[in-house]
Design a protein around this motif. Structure first.
Motif, PDB file in Angstrom:
ATOM      1  N   ARG A 418      43.468  11.826  39.404  1.00 29.98           N
ATOM      2  CA  ARG A 418      43.470  13.284  39.264  1.00 29.98           C
ATOM      3  C   ARG A 418      42.094  13.844  38.905  1.00 29.98           C
ATOM      4  O   ARG A 418      41.962  15.007  38.549  1.00 29.98           O
ATOM      5  CB  ARG A 418      44.506  13.681  38.197  1.00 29.98           C
ATOM      6  N   GLY A 419      41.080  12.969  38.958  1.00 27.95           N
ATOM      7  CA  GLY A 419      39.711  13.427  38.725  1.00 27.95           C
ATOM      8  C   GLY A 419      39.333  13.589  37.270  1.00 27.95           C
ATOM      9  O   GLY A 419      38.426  14.369  36.944  1.00 27.95           O
ATOM     10  N   VAL A 420      40.005  12.861  36.363  1.00 26.62           N
ATOM     11  CA  VAL A 420      39.735  12.955  34.932  1.00 26.62           C
ATOM     12  C   VAL A 420      39.462  11.555  34.385  1.00 26.62           C
ATOM     13  O   VAL A 420      40.158  10.603  34.742  1.00 26.62           O
ATOM     14  CB  VAL A 420      40.917  13.593  34.169  1.00 26.62           C
ATOM     15  N   VAL A 421      38.443  11.437  33.511  1.00 26.54           N
ATOM     16  CA  VAL A 421      38.092  10.160  32.903  1.00 26.54           C
ATOM     17  C   VAL A 421      38.357  10.238  31.406  1.00 26.54           C
ATOM     18  O   VAL A 421      37.911  11.174  30.733  1.00 26.54           O
ATOM     19  CB  VAL A 421      36.610   9.815  33.141  1.00 26.54           C
ATOM     20  N   VAL A 422      39.097   9.244  30.875  1.00 25.28           N
ATOM     21  CA  VAL A 422      39.385   9.186  29.450  1.00 25.28           C
ATOM     22  C   VAL A 422      39.039   7.800  28.931  1.00 25.28           C
ATOM     23  O   VAL A 422      38.830   6.859  29.691  1.00 25.28           O
ATOM     24  CB  VAL A 422      40.873   9.501  29.155  1.00 25.28           C
ATOM     25  N   ALA A 423      38.979   7.675  27.601  1.00 22.45           N
ATOM     26  CA  ALA A 423      38.669   6.395  26.961  1.00 22.45           C
ATOM     27  C   ALA A 423      39.955   5.749  26.486  1.00 22.45           C
ATOM     28  O   ALA A 423      40.836   6.423  25.934  1.00 22.45           O
ATOM     29  CB  ALA A 423      37.725   6.607  25.778  1.00 22.45           C
ATOM     30  N   ALA A 424      40.068   4.422  26.691  1.00 20.24           N
ATOM     31  CA  ALA A 424      41.286   3.711  26.319  1.00 20.24           C
ATOM     32  C   ALA A 424      40.984   2.526  25.429  1.00 20.24           C
ATOM     33  O   ALA A 424      39.957   1.866  25.582  1.00 20.24           O
ATOM     34  CB  ALA A 424      42.016   3.240  27.575  1.00 20.24           C
TER      35      ALA A 424
END
Length: 969
Positions: A418-424
């Motif tokens: 969806r074009g979003v980058v998050v930290a995991a």
């Protein structure tokens, strides 16, 4: 780092070419006819002949590998193609970096305005009043928002600022308390930087839960906590700080400026030092920088504050004037007594953030902060609705979520779709999501869809969020801020544009004329190289995005590394250090790591010649080294005999020698190979300070006369703008045996060696976005153009030297009578003959419409001149004519035609207000005061204040404003 891509051949960008497309012809000042005239003045017939005379034969390098120059248009096309490989997804990674909205009025009038990005550090304050006022606004903004008494004019990045806080705590206890506690919820880059910086000084960094810290430990010097922390949690450390103070423990707190607009600021909690990044105040991500860090302290720490401090004083007429305060504290002056090696700031970025604060004011900033916080609450409610657990019960903009029905890796993949980058946190089963000013409803909706919430309706969730408190009432900010007039007067575009331009008119930059500062290299900042700084592909990337999102940056950096290896003659390059001083530190740590790997960690003696650059001793001290000064001969060369004696004396402990080459005296030392060989024979390494690399490119290089490591001041050699006192970059290049020890990064791409000593900048590639400036310049010049720049830097300096040597003593010259790219004129004798000092000459040059050369460095009472290759013969002659004319003004005093006190030099500079005053009682004409040459008749530059009384300002230190207009009232 894996390099799985190839560069597109440069030739494919080349279209129809004409001679005038060759950028080298735009970059070099003198044309062919002027060059011939200058060579004739110097007694040479060709440029090659002259360069062969100026450079010692035993250090001449073989030709560089050829790479062809591209026109400005083709170079821009080439870089755009590279940067198109970057993926511009929405990054919500956090860790100290947030997307921000740069108001167009600031982008166009500051970032893209050479009146703001070409001036140098405000050492001549009378012609720097605009940027000084802006930096004073910045300091005021920081003190007001943090609720601390005093702040400096910015540091390099947040992790570096944290290191400076640790140093301050360590030094305050005179090194007797050697333990520093860091909360495990601080940003990971901060923790890694602290470990790196602590090791050589013997400081023990303890990382853990702040609830477990033993404040009664007699070895504890300080603590560092953060709010909001890396998980997003908002804290009130008032009780903790009160208990720490009782035990004499320093309270250091990382903070977020936007969060402080609505939450309790650390200054009201009892912090001793508050630090963080001003990046989210309108500064693009830039794949890591440049960004201004803020550093605010309690009042009694102001005289040990690292970096630069701007203060209010008065001029000779009693008018309010601004200048850098407490200048003698600067670390390159303190040398081996330094407590920090920071000698620059991020002035351009600090000024942009200051204008951002002015544009929005308190009400606008609170509105932005509340908007970001509302989005975070909306996300939290949506996550809970999807069956997940929100870990952060008290948060501002960052939400940590324990995922229950989807694996973190799967959630990250769905977000990426969806074009979003998050930290995991894959092991912990959680994700951390940091929202920002530029986060849209669609981004939040995408996150919730990825979390499994079916058809989330943002407005409904937002309505619920408005009824929920994200943090406790007692943590909410209650104190007003930014109530000064300057933060209330320019909140429409018309007024801010005029204010920005009004300040810029008070400043002298390369837009006005040459800035011939020796050792500082103020060369042309090519417009084409600056254009990419406004491209989203360059300034829109978070530094911790996945590798496949930053392939454009990786390709550019790989090519840049190859070019720098060729320039220096070395085998490997690290682009991480984000200033020359950071490069020095990194290079020295590489040397120490190398010795340790051989079981020789006891080698800690650093030999430093008197002619070395001033930050060398400061960097060596912080690298845990012992300084031994090596003498220089009267002609400026290193005293080989003294070097040999010191090598023998310290043979078992010898770590390295630090040599600035050509020296800060402006000399190509013909004994350099003898010196480097001698150090190697005694087990040491050779560090070459690359501050003057611009005098070597293409004709020699550190790797061709015995160097093992060097740093590269990219802003000096490869034209990154100084921006009124920063930014800069200081990459290091090393021989193959040192490559395994290059700095790495705790997060992001793995950029360092297999046995890295640690991390020296917060981001893996430092201030990555401005590397595009140097890359563009090198691409437009090509290998032959780079050499030509060096040749003209040396030619222009020697032409000026030749014109002036009959009027002023030249302090040092090489064996052949030539200087390198800079030289020193000695004016000390005029103190006795006419009561004239170097400062008088410097201030009088302002009346001639010129910026003074470097004053009293490296030799007190002298002027060091560096014209660079970009100045035309006309401009060189303007400098020479002015200095020759000033010499005649001194002669008039010597002959008794003018008094020794009330004369045109002692009263300089002359402002318009002074020369148009109704009363004129001075023993020289108004015309001589204001228009001393034909050049000034053509274009007059007016200083806006008379000579500033620095001592008065230091005795009455005022480092924040109530609006400079209030002082004038």
């Amino acid at each position: 780092m894996m390099r799985r891509f190839a560069l597109r051949p440069l030739q494919m960008f080349a279209g129809a070419r004409f001679a005038h497309d060759d950028y080298i012809n735009r970059h070099i000042g003198p044309n062919e006819a002027e060059t011939a005239e200058m060579l004739k003045t110097l007694g040479a017939t060709t440029l090659d002949e002259f360069i062969a005379k100026a450079i010692p034969a035993n250090i001449v390098r073989p030709p560089m590998k050829e790479f062809k120059a591209l026109s400005e248009k083709d170079a821009l096309s080439h870089l755009r193609h590279l940067m198109s490989k970057n993926k511009l997804h929405k990054s919500l990674i956090g860790q100290g970096y947030y997307d921000a909205i740069l108001p167009p009025v600031i982008q166009r009038n500051v970032l893209e305005n050479p009146n703001w990005y070409t001036p140098y550090t405000p050492y001549q304050a009378e012609i720097s009043q605009g940027r000084l006022e802006s930096l004073l606004n910045y300091q005021t903004m920081i003190t007001d928002i943090t609720k601390m008494p005093i702040a400096n004019a910015s540091l390099l990045d947040q992790a570096t600022a944290a290191s400076e806080a640790m140093y301050a705590a360590f030094q305050a206890h005179k090194g007797k308390r050697a333990k520093f506690f860091v909360s495990s919820t601080c940003f990971q880059s901060t923790i890694e930087m602290l470990r790196t910086r602590a090791a050589p000084l013997g400081i023990e960094v303890v990382v853990g839960d702040v609830a477990s810290v033993d404040l009664a430990d007699p070895s504890l010097s300080g603590i560092l906590v953060q709010t909001p922390d890396a998980t997003g949690a908002v804290h009130d450390f008032t009780d903790l700080f009160a208990k720490a103070k009782q035990k004499g423990v320093f309270n250091c707190c990382g903070g977020d400026l936007l969060a402080m607009c609505v939450t309790k600021p650390p200054g009201e909690m009892g912090a001793d030092i508050v630090l963080g990044s001003a990046q989210r105040f309108g500064i693009p991500l830039g794949y890591g920088g440049p960004h201004a860090a803020f550093f605010a302290v309690r009042d009694d720490l102001k005289r040990s504050l690292p970096g630069r401090l701007i203060g209010v004083s008065k001029d000779a007429n009693g008018e309010i004037a601004i200048r850098m305060a407490l200048q003698t504290r600067e670390q390159h002056i303190k040398r081996d007594r330094a407590t920090s090696n920071i000698c620059t700031a991020q002035a351009l970025l600090a000024n942009m953030s200051a204008f951002y604060g002015i544009y929005h004011g308190q009400d606008g900033l609170v509105e932005i902060a509340n908007s970001v916080h509302l989005k975070a609450k909306t996300l939290a409610i949506g996550m809970e609705s999807a069956g997940h657990e929100v870990v952060s019960k008290s948060f501002f903009d960052t939400v940590t979520v324990k995922l229950n029905s989807v694996a973190p890796s799967e959630f990250v993949a769905r977000c990426a779709e969806r074009g979003v980058v998050v930290a995991a946190d894959l092991a912990g089963g959680s994700v951390t999501i940091a929202l920002d000013e530029a986060t849209m409803e669609s981004h939040v909706t995408s996150l919730l869809e990825a979390a499994g919430l079916q058809q989330p309706v943002y407005k409904n969730l937002e309505a619920l969020a408005r009824q929920r408190a994200g943090f406790a009432t007692e943590v909410a900010r209650k104190s007003p801020f930014l109530q000064q007039r300057v933060f209330k007067s320019y909140q429409n575009e018309h007024e801010l544009m005029r204010y920005i331009q009004r300040l810029s008119r008070k400043d002298y930059g390369l837009t006005h004329g040459a800035i011939p500062l020796g050792s500082c290299t103020m060369k042309l900042n090519a417009a084409a190289t600056m254009i990419p700084m406004s491209w989203p592909e360059v300034n829109g990337l978070h530094p911790l995005v996945p590798d496949d999102h930053s392939r454009g940056y990786s390709a550019m950096c790989l090519d840049l590394e190859q070019k720098l290896k060729e320039v220096t003659g070395f085998a490997a390059v690290s682009l991480q250090p984000n200033s020359g001083a950071q490069g020095e530190y990194a290079g020295l740590r590489v040397i120490r790591a190398y010795h340790a790997s051989k079981g020789e960690g006891h080698r800690d003696v650093c030999l430093i010649p008197q002619s070395a650059h001033g930050t060398n001793p400061a960097s060596a001290v912080l690298a845990g080294m012992k300084i031994v000064v090596v003498k220089c001969l009267p002609d400026g060369r290193i005293d080989v005999k003294d070097l040999e004696e010191n090598c023998k004396k310290h043979a078992k402990q010898l770590a390295c020698v630090m040599i600035t080459y050509p020296s800060t005296y402006g000399v190509f030392d013909s004994d350099i190979v003898t010196c480097t060989t001698m150090v190697h024979e005694h087990g040491g390494q050779v560090y070459i300070d690359g501050a003057n690399l611009n005098a070597m490119v293409g004709v020699t290089g550190p790797g061709f006369f015995g160097g093992d490591v060097c740093h590269i001041n990219m802003h000096k050699t490869f034209s990154i703008p100084h921006g009124g006192g920063g930014p800069g970059m200081g990459p290091i290049a090393v021989r193959e045996h040192l490559a395994p020890f290059l700095p790495n990064s705790a997060l992001g791409p793995k950029v360092g060696g297999s046995q890295s000593f640690g991390q020296v900048s917060q981001a893996p590639y430092g201030s990555a976005s401005i590397l595009s400036i140097s890359y563009m310049l090198m691409t437009m010049l090509g290998s032959s153009g780079l050499r030509r720049c060096t040749e003209y830097a040396i030619l222009n300096a020697n032409y000026l030297r030749k014109r002036l040597e009959q009027h002023y003593p030249i302090l040092f010259v090489g064996d052949t009578g030539c200087v390198a790219h800079e030289f020193i004129i000695d004016v000390r004798g005029f103190k006795k003959s006419a009561n004239v000092e170097a400062e008088d000459v410097a201030k009088r040059l302002m009346d001639y419409g010129l910026h003074a050369p470097t004053l009293s460095f490296p030799v007190a009472g002298t002027l060091m001149i560096e014209p660079t290759e970009s100045e035309s013969k006309y401009e060189l002659d303007r400098i020479a004519d002015a200095l020759i004319s000033i010499r005649e003004e001194i002669a008039q005093i010597e002959r008794g035609e003018q008094p020794t006190e009330n004369n045109v030099l002692k009263n300089a500079p002359h402002t318009a207000r002074v020369v148009t005053a109704a009363d004129w009682t001075r023993p020289y004409t108004r015309q001589l005061a204001a228009y001393p040459s034909s050049h000034t008749v053509l274009e007059k530059y007016w200083p806006t204040v008379s000579r500033i009384d620095g001592a008065y300002g230091d005795r009455n230190l005022i480092c924040s404003c109530v609006g400079i207009e209030s002082y004038k009232d």
